[in-house]
Design an enzyme around this catalytic site. Sequence first.
Site, PDB file in Angstrom:
ATOM      1  N   ALA A  19       0.819  -1.216   0.000  1.00  0.00           N
ATOM      2  CA  ALA A  19       0.000   0.000   0.000  1.00  0.00           C
ATOM      3  C   ALA A  19       0.853   1.266   0.000  1.00  0.00           C
ATOM      4  O   ALA A  19       0.314   2.370  -0.091  1.00  0.00           O
ATOM      5  CB  ALA A  19      -0.936   0.002   1.212  1.00  0.00           C
ATOM      6  N   GLY A  20       2.179   1.119   0.115  1.00  0.00           N
ATOM      7  CA  GLY A  20       3.054   2.291   0.086  1.00  0.00           C
ATOM      8  C   GLY A  20       2.818   3.249   1.236  1.00  0.00           C
ATOM      9  O   GLY A  20       2.817   4.461   1.063  1.00  0.00           O
ATOM     10  N   SER A  22       4.604   3.886   3.992  1.00  0.00           N
ATOM     11  CA  SER A  22       5.707   4.367   4.822  1.00  0.00           C
ATOM     12  C   SER A  22       6.473   5.509   4.163  1.00  0.00           C
ATOM     13  O   SER A  22       7.459   5.297   3.467  1.00  0.00           O
ATOM     14  CB  SER A  22       6.652   3.206   5.153  1.00  0.00           C
ATOM     15  OG  SER A  22       7.566   3.600   6.137  1.00  0.00           O
ATOM     16  N   VAL A  26      11.856   4.401   0.804  1.00  0.00           N
ATOM     17  CA  VAL A  26      11.829   4.479  -0.658  1.00  0.00           C
ATOM     18  C   VAL A  26      11.210   3.234  -1.285  1.00  0.00           C
ATOM     19  O   VAL A  26      10.374   3.320  -2.188  1.00  0.00           O
ATOM     20  CB  VAL A  26      13.258   4.714  -1.205  1.00  0.00           C
ATOM     21  CG1 VAL A  26      13.259   4.714  -2.724  1.00  0.00           C
ATOM     22  CG2 VAL A  26      13.813   6.039  -0.674  1.00  0.00           C
ATOM     23  N   SER A  28       9.122   1.016   0.016  1.00  0.00           N
ATOM     24  CA  SER A  28       7.688   0.945   0.317  1.00  0.00           C
ATOM     25  C   SER A  28       6.889   1.813  -0.644  1.00  0.00           C
ATOM     26  O   SER A  28       5.880   1.380  -1.213  1.00  0.00           O
ATOM     27  CB  SER A  28       7.436   1.388   1.766  1.00  0.00           C
ATOM     28  OG  SER A  28       6.064   1.640   1.996  1.00  0.00           O
ATOM     29  N   HIS A 137      -0.141   3.228  10.529  1.00  0.00           N
ATOM     30  CA  HIS A 137      -0.313   1.779  10.394  1.00  0.00           C
ATOM     31  C   HIS A 137       0.521   0.996  11.403  1.00  0.00           C
ATOM     32  O   HIS A 137       0.190  -0.144  11.721  1.00  0.00           O
ATOM     33  CB  HIS A 137      -0.004   1.317   8.965  1.00  0.00           C
ATOM     34  CG  HIS A 137       1.420   1.493   8.540  1.00  0.00           C
ATOM     35  ND1 HIS A 137       1.965   2.724   8.283  1.00  0.00           N
ATOM     36  CD2 HIS A 137       2.412   0.592   8.311  1.00  0.00           C
ATOM     37  CE1 HIS A 137       3.231   2.574   7.904  1.00  0.00           C
ATOM     38  NE2 HIS A 137       3.528   1.296   7.926  1.00  0.00           N
ATOM     39  N   ARG A 138       1.566   1.606  11.937  1.00  0.00           N
ATOM     40  CA  ARG A 138       2.393   0.918  12.917  1.00  0.00           C
ATOM     41  C   ARG A 138       2.042   1.321  14.349  1.00  0.00           C
ATOM     42  O   ARG A 138       2.300   0.575  15.296  1.00  0.00           O
ATOM     43  CB  ARG A 138       3.874   1.169  12.634  1.00  0.00           C
ATOM     44  CG  ARG A 138       4.263   0.738  11.215  1.00  0.00           C
ATOM     45  CD  ARG A 138       5.570   0.029  11.137  1.00  0.00           C
ATOM     46  NE  ARG A 138       5.621  -1.173  11.943  1.00  0.00           N
ATOM     47  CZ  ARG A 138       6.692  -1.964  12.004  1.00  0.00           C
ATOM     48  NH1 ARG A 138       7.774  -1.652  11.321  1.00  0.00           N
ATOM     49  NH2 ARG A 138       6.686  -3.054  12.751  1.00  0.00           N
ATOM     50  N   GLU A 174      11.085   3.820  17.762  1.00  0.00           N
ATOM     51  CA  GLU A 174      11.003   2.834  16.681  1.00  0.00           C
ATOM     52  C   GLU A 174      11.664   1.509  17.051  1.00  0.00           C
ATOM     53  O   GLU A 174      11.919   0.674  16.189  1.00  0.00           O
ATOM     54  CB  GLU A 174      11.635   3.412  15.413  1.00  0.00           C
ATOM     55  CG  GLU A 174      10.936   4.664  14.899  1.00  0.00           C
ATOM     56  CD  GLU A 174       9.630   4.388  14.163  1.00  0.00           C
ATOM     57  OE1 GLU A 174       9.595   3.480  13.324  1.00  0.00           O
ATOM     58  OE2 GLU A 174       8.634   5.093  14.438  1.00  0.00           O
ATOM     59  N   HIS A 250      15.444   4.259   9.254  1.00  0.00           N
ATOM     60  CA  HIS A 250      15.888   3.695  10.533  1.00  0.00           C
ATOM     61  C   HIS A 250      17.396   3.511  10.474  1.00  0.00           C
ATOM     62  O   HIS A 250      17.965   3.326   9.392  1.00  0.00           O
ATOM     63  CB  HIS A 250      15.253   2.319  10.803  1.00  0.00           C
ATOM     64  CG  HIS A 250      13.797   2.372  11.097  1.00  0.00           C
ATOM     65  ND1 HIS A 250      12.890   1.493  10.523  1.00  0.00           N
ATOM     66  CD2 HIS A 250      13.066   3.180  11.899  1.00  0.00           C
ATOM     67  CE1 HIS A 250      11.674   1.780  10.964  1.00  0.00           C
ATOM     68  NE2 HIS A 250      11.760   2.795  11.801  1.00  0.00           N
ATOM     69  N   CYS A 368      15.356  -6.272   9.424  1.00  0.00           N
ATOM     70  CA  CYS A 368      14.029  -5.777   9.823  1.00  0.00           C
ATOM     71  C   CYS A 368      13.168  -6.907  10.371  1.00  0.00           C
ATOM     72  O   CYS A 368      12.299  -6.689  11.212  1.00  0.00           O
ATOM     73  CB  CYS A 368      13.302  -5.156   8.628  1.00  0.00           C
ATOM     74  SG  CYS A 368      13.831  -3.490   8.212  1.00  0.00           S
TER      75      CYS A 368
END
Length: 444
Positions: A19-20, A22, A26, A28, A137-138, A174, A250, A368
């Site tokens: 869904a892009g 983030s 890049v 995402s 979303h996170r 994070e 990150h 990740c």
Amino acid sequence: MKHFEANFDGLVGPTHNYAGLSFGNVASQSNAAQVSNPKDAAKQGLKKAKALADMGMVQGMLAPQERPDIHTLRRVGFTGSDADVLSQAAKASPVLLQACASASSMWTANAATVSPSADSDDGKLHFTPANLVDKLHRSIEPVTTGNILKAIFTDERYFAHHQHLPEHPHFGDEGAANHTRLCHDYGQAGVEVFVYGRSVADLSRPAPVKYPARQTLEASQAVARLHQLSDDRTVYMQQNPDVIDQGVFHNDVIAVGNQNVLFYHEQAFLETQAKLAEIDKKMHGNMYFIEVPTAKVSVQDAVKSYLFNTQIITLSDGNMAIIAPTDCQENPAVHAYLNELVTLNTPIKAVHYFDVKQSMQNGGGPACLRLRVAMNETELAAVNPQVMMNDALFARLNQWVDKHYRDRLSTQDLADPQLLMESRTALDELTQIMKLGSVYQFQR
């Protein structure tokens, strides 16, 4: 007593999609609206985790979160049956539905920050789920993350669980993606390096312009306090804001550490030499600082290949190996650098490549996908054994994926009530396989 670093990998959830969501990531954003393959994604992750277990590493799995998150959609005013809620959200706010259907909990480097018992004043292993407030979303993950961690690390004699930090940008946290622990031996007290993007209190510090700095110094300091870490066990480093603006969202996209090795890009940090000197002093020397020069690997190539979003693991013979995505093999500059690295005078002697493309296309590499937990054999004996990777769990989880997962999913499919039912059925069965109890909202 034996000491080691265990890896707990995130099991990719049934709603894995592109869904892009983030901003600042890049990969995402550039793969937004592609059709995903949740079945392949889950199997790629399982294969990587099993390979590490077969190398002799202590390897566990963390369950995914319930998605779509109907509870959050109801909190913001959608009503009726679950199918009604999905339908209303799809019409009124497709972006919100996408946020509530993200499988982003697969990237367990963001699940929490973990400090081992050797570092903490009370001698316990500490967990603080990350609040992830920078991304909608996170930001809906930390409560369930805490439930899952408590279901795995249950014994209060050994494990201390903290609530996530207050849900405000002041404490933007994070998790382990901005934290690495250095040590000479996993059982000895080490130095925990907290990397932040900006300071809320000190506005004179540089900050990125194009993309957000998701981690604050204040959040890192709060986690260190919760985990009872003394000043001589902590170092705070600021990430270079210029690389954040180049897609390094990150720190684990530009640096990674293991034991007495810190592997990082030349442009990763501010005040690099002073901070490395502080680390060296607190570690009492014998550090390997492996700096990758821009002349050999550009920041752009590092981000594209995820050279630093690799795992550095210590094998039973004492040598270290890098676990890298196949994207590193496919990038000529990065591949050449890694071929050179294993010949240099460092503990890193091998590179193993894994295909995790379904995760990579959403902006997450091997590092990740895992949460590191340094522990001793007594603590490991207190961990829920049903989450630990072995031949039986690998076979069982692959069968579970085959039974419940789709092999293609578009963002349009997220409103399908059948997907919600499939996801809940799968997770209900998974909690039985892993003996987690009722960690999800729909089970209560």
